[in-house]
Motif scaffolding. Sequence first.
Motif, PDB file in Angstrom:
ATOM      1  N   PRO A  69       0.794  -1.231   0.000  1.00  0.00           N
ATOM      2  CA  PRO A  69       0.000   0.000   0.000  1.00  0.00           C
ATOM      3  C   PRO A  69       0.826   1.281   0.000  1.00  0.00           C
ATOM      4  CG  PRO A  69      -0.828  -1.537   1.661  1.00  0.00           C
ATOM      5  CD  PRO A  69       0.405  -2.150   1.084  1.00  0.00           C
ATOM      6  N   SER A 364      -1.356  -7.005  -5.816  1.00  0.00           N
ATOM      7  CA  SER A 364      -1.818  -6.306  -4.615  1.00  0.00           C
ATOM      8  C   SER A 364      -3.103  -6.941  -4.094  1.00  0.00           C
ATOM      9  CB  SER A 364      -2.055  -4.835  -4.951  1.00  0.00           C
ATOM     10  OG  SER A 364      -2.443  -4.143  -3.794  1.00  0.00           O
ATOM     11  N   ASN A 367      -2.596 -10.010  -1.853  1.00  0.00           N
ATOM     12  CA  ASN A 367      -1.716  -9.891  -0.693  1.00  0.00           C
ATOM     13  C   ASN A 367      -2.483 -10.397   0.543  1.00  0.00           C
ATOM     14  OD1 ASN A 367      -0.332  -9.019   1.555  1.00  0.00           O
ATOM     15  ND2 ASN A 367       0.300  -7.060   0.637  1.00  0.00           N
ATOM     16  N   THR A 369      -2.024 -10.283   3.624  1.00  0.00           N
ATOM     17  CA  THR A 369      -2.143  -9.391   4.788  1.00  0.00           C
ATOM     18  C   THR A 369      -3.472  -8.638   4.743  1.00  0.00           C
ATOM     19  OG1 THR A 369       0.226  -9.084   4.666  1.00  0.00           O
ATOM     20  CG2 THR A 369      -0.971  -7.511   6.031  1.00  0.00           C
ATOM     21  N   TYR A 370      -3.887  -8.286   3.541  1.00  0.00           N
ATOM     22  CA  TYR A 370      -5.116  -7.493   3.411  1.00  0.00           C
ATOM     23  C   TYR A 370      -6.291  -8.349   2.945  1.00  0.00           C
ATOM     24  CZ  TYR A 370      -1.654  -3.996   3.992  1.00  0.00           C
ATOM     25  OH  TYR A 370      -0.621  -3.277   4.529  1.00  0.00           O
ATOM     26  N   LYS A 383     -13.030  -4.130   1.868  1.00  0.00           N
ATOM     27  CA  LYS A 383     -12.105  -3.614   0.849  1.00  0.00           C
ATOM     28  C   LYS A 383     -11.721  -2.164   1.080  1.00  0.00           C
ATOM     29  CE  LYS A 383     -13.596  -6.877  -2.545  1.00  0.00           C
ATOM     30  NZ  LYS A 383     -14.832  -7.320  -1.866  1.00  0.00           N
ATOM     31  N   SER A 386      -9.544   0.418   6.015  1.00  0.00           N
ATOM     32  CA  SER A 386      -8.464   1.209   6.611  1.00  0.00           C
ATOM     33  C   SER A 386      -7.771   1.990   5.506  1.00  0.00           C
ATOM     34  CB  SER A 386      -7.449   0.273   7.270  1.00  0.00           C
ATOM     35  OG  SER A 386      -6.836  -0.509   6.263  1.00  0.00           O
ATOM     36  N   ASP A 388      -4.654   1.886   4.720  1.00  0.00           N
ATOM     37  CA  ASP A 388      -3.800   0.966   3.968  1.00  0.00           C
ATOM     38  C   ASP A 388      -4.592   0.212   2.919  1.00  0.00           C
ATOM     39  OD1 ASP A 388      -1.401   1.455   4.993  1.00  0.00           O
ATOM     40  OD2 ASP A 388      -1.191  -0.428   6.122  1.00  0.00           O
ATOM     41  N   MET A 389      -5.772  -0.233   3.346  1.00  0.00           N
ATOM     42  CA  MET A 389      -6.623  -1.028   2.459  1.00  0.00           C
ATOM     43  C   MET A 389      -6.982  -0.240   1.190  1.00  0.00           C
ATOM     44  SD  MET A 389      -7.890  -3.965   2.590  1.00  0.00           S
ATOM     45  CE  MET A 389      -9.043  -4.940   3.501  1.00  0.00           C
ATOM     46  N   ALA A 392      -4.415  -0.801  -1.111  1.00  0.00           N
ATOM     47  CA  ALA A 392      -4.191  -2.213  -1.437  1.00  0.00           C
ATOM     48  C   ALA A 392      -5.237  -2.678  -2.461  1.00  0.00           C
ATOM     49  CB  ALA A 392      -4.285  -3.068  -0.175  1.00  0.00           C
ATOM     50  N   TYR A 393      -6.452  -2.127  -2.353  1.00  0.00           N
ATOM     51  CA  TYR A 393      -7.529  -2.488  -3.292  1.00  0.00           C
ATOM     52  C   TYR A 393      -7.643  -1.364  -4.321  1.00  0.00           C
ATOM     53  CZ  TYR A 393     -12.088  -3.676  -5.180  1.00  0.00           C
ATOM     54  OH  TYR A 393     -13.115  -3.990  -6.046  1.00  0.00           O
TER      55      TYR A 393
END
Length: 457
Positions: A69, A364, A367, A369-370, A383, A386, A388-389, A392-393
């Motif tokens: 992210p 991504s 991943n 972690t997410y 999705k 957060s 970070d999310m 990531a998405y």
Amino acid sequence: MSETASALSDSEKAALKLPPKVSGEKPDSGHMEEFGVNFARFLMRCNAECGELAEYNMAGQQTVLMSGPAAQEAFLKTLDKKLSRAAAYQAMVPVFGEGVIFDAPPERMKTQLKIQVDALRYQNMKAYAAVIAQEVQDWIAGWGDEGEMDFLDEFIQLTLHTACHCLLGADFRYKMTDEFKSLYHDLERGLQAIAFVDPYMQQPIFEARDKARARLQTLISEIIAERRANPEREYGDALETFMSGTYADGSLLSDNEVTGLVIATMFAGHHTSSGTAAWTAVEFARNPQYTGAVLQELEELYARDGELTFENLRDLPQLEAFIEEVLRLHPPLVLLMRRVIEDIDYNGTLIEAGKTVAISTYGSHRNPTYFPDPERFDPQRPKASSADMMWAYIPFGGGPHKCAGNAFALMQLKSIFAALLPKYTFELVDAPETYEDDLSAMVLKPSSPCRLRYRRR
Ligand code: HEM
């Protein structure tokens, strides 16, 4: 990413690390071959082996994959003057046209992109929603009670029709000849991998591309001239917005630029939408346990409003979550690229000017972690829970160049499945494992044939 990157002195550069290099490089071609076999998997290997930054070699063009992210946010938020899209996508120039988007000076490019975004805004969306609903009804009118079709082929046709209709208007759509389809096809063929090496080589596919571009401009110029001669008519399509947009000095876009925006919008929206629609149909067939909740919200919609509208299509959370999960596992734009214009200090690592940087939506979205147990299809997984999310998405990218057509794309996908699902069930025709991601072209799609059986409920 450091804002002072452009001012890096030799001693500052010397103090920085270089990105780790991916193993398996061949003498001349670098990683080209492995990339060509399945580039999404190759990029996942790069990340697994090297971590956040991983440098690979595309026949001499050093490319740094940025993963995770934080790195993806930095990539997506950095402005064009440092990380240039235009320099990375020069293969598009002969397709969109000289002086259009990636070939326009920065200020003109900004205005062209703004006019393109305007055409996809709220005011046109109502008209587009009605057009799409009509096209879907016309498409399924002849289906009967049951049958079997290649849904990728079908969605390629359907979204070509909706794109032409929304971009160029009803007259063009219904007079649309085989000529238009074949011109568009010739433009698409001009984007084979070799175009990213040199799009101006002497090649029959590039000659056909240039002829098609010129002929398309003639066709679109005819519509422009007709519309300028009848200024009292209103159209509610993208061409109308492109024709009325102006530069800072008040001048209108030329026919070449209008044609370029039509082509650029078509390229951005067509295969991204058809591939996602086909994958959505396959995932409904593979995951019937989620259909009940979607059907229930559609039943409520039809009972309340009687028909689909732009407004009620916005309020379908179950269907939207299903489509978002399709976009997680099968993001149509797998690889986003930029060319580094100024040396960059990324948290103590030097990414030198002249290299390419890339991010992979596909990697991504897998991943763990997410997205725990990432290959499992689960529309309920969070999705956007957060900050970070959010990075990531990224099926629609993010930052200044986030997809300008995401609202259009989601509206179209919801419109299609809100019309289909209450009427028909879908089943796989072939073995489940044969429905795979096809990464042979720039835009991810399901492998061919993409056969499904439908039956009336
Ligand atoms: C499921 C469908 C779609 C997906 C997943 C998608 C994805 C994306 C992504 C990832 C980008 C960013 C590219 C980058 O940063 O290099 C993008 C940009 C763009 N998309 Fe989409 N797209 C979709 C549909 C559409 C549609 C239907 C349209 C138009 C009708 C459209 C128009 C655009 C435009 C104009 C841009 C460039 C924005 C800019 O440069 O400022 N897209 N899209």
